[in-house]
Design a protein around this motif. Structure first.
Motif, PDB file in Angstrom:
ATOM      1  N   MET A 150       1.042  -1.135  -0.096  1.00 23.15           N
ATOM      2  CA  MET A 150       0.085   0.043  -0.105  1.00 23.15           C
ATOM      3  C   MET A 150       0.810   1.122   0.016  1.00 23.15           C
ATOM      4  N   LYS A 151       2.138   1.179  -0.105  1.00 29.07           N
ATOM      5  CA  LYS A 151       3.010   2.385  -0.164  1.00 29.07           C
ATOM      6  C   LYS A 151       3.035   3.021  -1.521  1.00 29.07           C
ATOM      7  N   ASN A 152       2.876   2.328  -2.639  1.00 24.41           N
ATOM      8  CA  ASN A 152       2.979   2.965  -3.955  1.00 24.41           C
ATOM      9  C   ASN A 152       1.437   2.837  -4.419  1.00 24.41           C
ATOM     10  N   PHE A 153       0.974   4.233  -4.594  1.00 25.31           N
ATOM     11  CA  PHE A 153      -0.583   4.396  -5.035  1.00 25.31           C
ATOM     12  C   PHE A 153      -0.641   4.016  -6.598  1.00 25.31           C
ATOM     13  N   GLY A 154       0.533   4.101  -7.300  1.00 26.37           N
ATOM     14  CA  GLY A 154       0.542   3.716  -8.549  1.00 26.37           C
ATOM     15  C   GLY A 154       0.434   2.092  -8.855  1.00 26.37           C
ATOM     16  N   GLU A 155       0.853   1.214  -8.097  1.00 36.23           N
ATOM     17  CA  GLU A 155       0.688  -0.045  -7.931  1.00 36.23           C
ATOM     18  C   GLU A 155      -0.758  -0.452  -7.489  1.00 36.23           C
ATOM     19  N   ILE A 156      -1.345   0.137  -6.592  1.00 42.22           N
ATOM     20  CA  ILE A 156      -2.643  -0.011  -6.259  1.00 42.22           C
ATOM     21  C   ILE A 156      -3.483   0.164  -7.673  1.00 42.22           C
ATOM     22  N   CYS A 157      -3.313   1.208  -8.279  1.00 39.97           N
ATOM     23  CA  CYS A 157      -4.000   1.577  -9.573  1.00 39.97           C
ATOM     24  C   CYS A 157      -3.993   0.427 -10.444  1.00 39.97           C
ATOM     25  N   ASP A 159      -3.772  -2.694 -10.013  1.00 44.15           N
ATOM     26  CA  ASP A 159      -4.372  -3.895  -9.787  1.00 44.15           C
ATOM     27  C   ASP A 159      -5.918  -3.618  -9.970  1.00 44.15           C
ATOM     28  N   ILE A 160      -6.304  -2.588 -10.427  1.00 43.95           N
ATOM     29  CA  ILE A 160      -7.756  -2.161 -10.499  1.00 43.95           C
ATOM     30  C   ILE A 160      -8.368  -2.127 -12.076  1.00 43.95           C
ATOM     31  N   ASP A 161      -9.251  -2.572 -12.632  1.00 48.50           N
ATOM     32  CA  ASP A 161      -9.869  -2.154 -13.850  1.00 48.50           C
ATOM     33  C   ASP A 161     -10.846  -1.067 -13.783  1.00 48.50           C
ATOM     34  N   PHE A 162     -10.238  -0.047 -14.507  1.00 44.71           N
ATOM     35  CA  PHE A 162     -10.847   1.294 -14.475  1.00 44.71           C
ATOM     36  C   PHE A 162     -11.522   1.375 -16.089  1.00 44.71           C
ATOM     37  N   PRO A 163     -12.777   2.218 -15.989  1.00 44.00           N
ATOM     38  CA  PRO A 163     -13.522   2.132 -17.308  1.00 44.00           C
ATOM     39  C   PRO A 163     -13.018   3.358 -18.014  1.00 44.00           C
ATOM     40  N   ASP A 164     -12.164   3.247 -19.108  1.00 42.32           N
ATOM     41  CA  ASP A 164     -11.629   4.089 -19.939  1.00 42.32           C
ATOM     42  C   ASP A 164     -10.970   5.364 -19.275  1.00 42.32           C
ATOM     43  N   ILE A 165     -10.043   4.977 -18.246  1.00 42.53           N
ATOM     44  CA  ILE A 165      -9.525   6.256 -17.719  1.00 42.53           C
ATOM     45  C   ILE A 165      -8.031   5.541 -16.981  1.00 42.53           C
ATOM     46  N   ASP A 166      -7.094   6.445 -17.048  1.00 39.03           N
ATOM     47  CA  ASP A 166      -5.727   5.993 -16.503  1.00 39.03           C
ATOM     48  C   ASP A 166      -5.987   6.709 -15.093  1.00 39.03           C
ATOM     49  N   ALA A 167      -6.048   5.836 -14.118  1.00 38.63           N
ATOM     50  CA  ALA A 167      -6.349   6.309 -12.885  1.00 38.63           C
ATOM     51  C   ALA A 167      -5.104   6.832 -12.357  1.00 38.63           C
ATOM     52  N   TYR A 168      -4.055   6.285 -12.661  1.00 38.26           N
ATOM     53  CA  TYR A 168      -2.833   6.781 -12.262  1.00 38.26           C
ATOM     54  C   TYR A 168      -2.178   8.185 -12.735  1.00 38.26           C
ATOM     55  N   LEU A 169      -2.605   8.414 -13.905  1.00 37.41           N
ATOM     56  CA  LEU A 169      -2.462   9.783 -14.432  1.00 37.41           C
ATOM     57  C   LEU A 169      -3.295  10.589 -14.110  1.00 37.41           C
ATOM     58  N   ILE A 170      -4.688  10.399 -13.575  1.00 35.43           N
ATOM     59  CA  ILE A 170      -5.273  11.418 -13.042  1.00 35.43           C
ATOM     60  C   ILE A 170      -4.714  11.652 -11.763  1.00 35.43           C
ATOM     61  N   TYR A 171      -4.258  10.754 -10.906  1.00 37.82           N
ATOM     62  CA  TYR A 171      -3.887  11.017  -9.586  1.00 37.82           C
ATOM     63  C   TYR A 171      -2.289  11.784  -9.713  1.00 37.82           C
ATOM     64  N   ARG A 172      -1.548  11.497 -10.631  1.00 38.67           N
ATOM     65  CA  ARG A 172      -0.370  12.283 -10.918  1.00 38.67           C
ATOM     66  C   ARG A 172      -0.748  13.873 -11.287  1.00 38.67           C
ATOM     67  N   ALA A 173      -1.928  13.945 -12.090  1.00 38.87           N
ATOM     68  CA  ALA A 173      -2.078  15.374 -12.393  1.00 38.87           C
ATOM     69  C   ALA A 173      -2.638  16.304 -11.177  1.00 38.87           C
ATOM     70  N   LEU A 174      -3.382  15.511 -10.375  1.00 34.96           N
ATOM     71  CA  LEU A 174      -3.931  16.128  -9.015  1.00 34.96           C
ATOM     72  C   LEU A 174      -2.548  16.454  -8.062  1.00 34.96           C
ATOM     73  N   CYS A 175      -1.715  15.365  -8.326  1.00 33.66           N
ATOM     74  CA  CYS A 175      -0.855  15.807  -7.157  1.00 33.66           C
ATOM     75  C   CYS A 175       0.201  16.734  -7.389  1.00 33.66           C
ATOM     76  N   ASN A 176       0.331  16.904  -8.930  1.00 35.15           N
ATOM     77  CA  ASN A 176       1.105  18.422  -9.590  1.00 35.15           C
ATOM     78  C   ASN A 176       0.910  19.595  -8.782  1.00 35.15           C
ATOM     79  N   TYR A 177      -0.502  19.578  -8.201  1.00 34.10           N
ATOM     80  CA  TYR A 177      -0.775  20.736  -7.567  1.00 34.10           C
ATOM     81  C   TYR A 177      -1.275  20.684  -6.368  1.00 34.10           C
TER      82      TYR A 177
END
Length: 292
Positions: A150-157, A159-177
């Motif tokens: 659970m240390k690396n959120f990218g690895e958590i993402c 593990d999960i099937d997401f509907p037409d989104i890149d979950a970790y990319l969304i997370y990184r975009a939010l982290c930037n700010y």
């Protein structure tokens, strides 16, 4: 759904109202999919984590609505990140096999608290050093051995099937700010025509992520964690409301762990069994030799 700012604000308002109605049921139960016959401490901890994470996502959403309604979009970004992250963790914990998820989550929590305690013990403040020993930490080794991390959120993402989104990319975009970073500094400065001149200072910060994206991400997050919570509340009405909301948002109401997750667990399970068998064989051999 007409994804205007107004429509998404209303969708989140509805989701918050549903949560108020269904988040305090008369009783909560252990989901049948969990391979546990009793309410062990780790089962209780797993339920508590999902409740707390889901609750925090909804509380963050209340503030997100207010900030964006007041035009404070940049200020809302860190809260959208929190709601998104809490939701994904809640889903992973709910869908995971046995108690691997809760073990990994608690291991990381204890590891972080121990690190904080160690820093406090080196503080120049005598009061903080004295209080370091009172921090609630525990023994992280009791939570070791999980097949998850659970240390690396990218690895958590992953593990999960997401509907037409890149979950970790969304997370990184939010982290930037959401951190003290160059991307945050750039929001307040104009690019100078001459690199040797000081940049101009903007009266208002640049808006890096639009309100519709932030509101949609928030609404999705509420659907996903509330759907995970509904496994414990067993509310068919709440479950149907999440399906209806997901349909309007163009997403899935329920996220699932993917093949990557299950293959990793199958592989690690085989490794653990093989190691146990080898150890048993070695001990049996040593015992036989001792009796000769």
């Amino acid at each position: 759904m007409d994804e205007t700012e107004e429509a998404l604000q209303q969708e989140i308002a509805d989701l918050l109202e549903y949560w108020t109605t269904y988040s305090l049921p008369a009783r909560l139960v252990k989901p049948n999919a969990w391979n546990e016959k009793r309410y062990s401490p780790k089962v209780i901890a797993r339920m508590q984590l999902i409740i707390g994470l889901s609750r925090h996502a909804h509380e963050a959403a209340r503030a997100i609505r207010l900030l964006i309604a007041q035009g404070m979009i940049v200020q809302a970004v860190p809260l959208v990140r929190v709601a998104f992250e809490c939701s994904i963790y809640a889903v992973h914990l709910m869908q995971g096999k046995d108690d691997h998820g809760v073990q990994a989550f608690l291991y990381e929590a204890v590891r972080t608290r121990l690190a904080t305690q160690n820093v406090a013990r080196k503080s120049p403040s005598a009061a903080i050093r004295a209080a370091a020993g009172t921090f609630s930490v525990g023994d992280k080794d009791q939570f070791s051995g999980s097949f998850d991390n659970m240390k690396n959120f990218g690895e958590i993402c992953k593990d999960i099937d997401f509907p037409d989104i890149d979950a970790y990319l969304i997370y990184r975009a939010l982290c930037n700010y959401s951190h003290a970073a160059l991307s945050v500094v750039d929001l307040y400065l104009e690019s100078p025509d001459d690199v040797e001149k000081l940049p101009g200072i903007r009266e208002e910060p640049r808006v890096p992520l639009d309100a519709i994206f932030l509101l949609h991400t928030t609404a999705q997050s509420l659907v996903w964690c509330a759907r995970a919570f509904s496994y414990m509340s067993e509310s068919k009405e709440h479950r149907q409301l999440m399906r209806d909301s997901a349909k309007r948002l163009g997403t899935d109401s329920e996220l699932k762990l993917n093949e990557r997750y299950w293959l990793r667990h199958a592989k690690k399970s085989r490794e653990v069994k093989a190691a146990a068998a080898a150890k048993a064989k070695t001990e049996a051999g040593a015992q036989a030799a001792a009796t000769v």
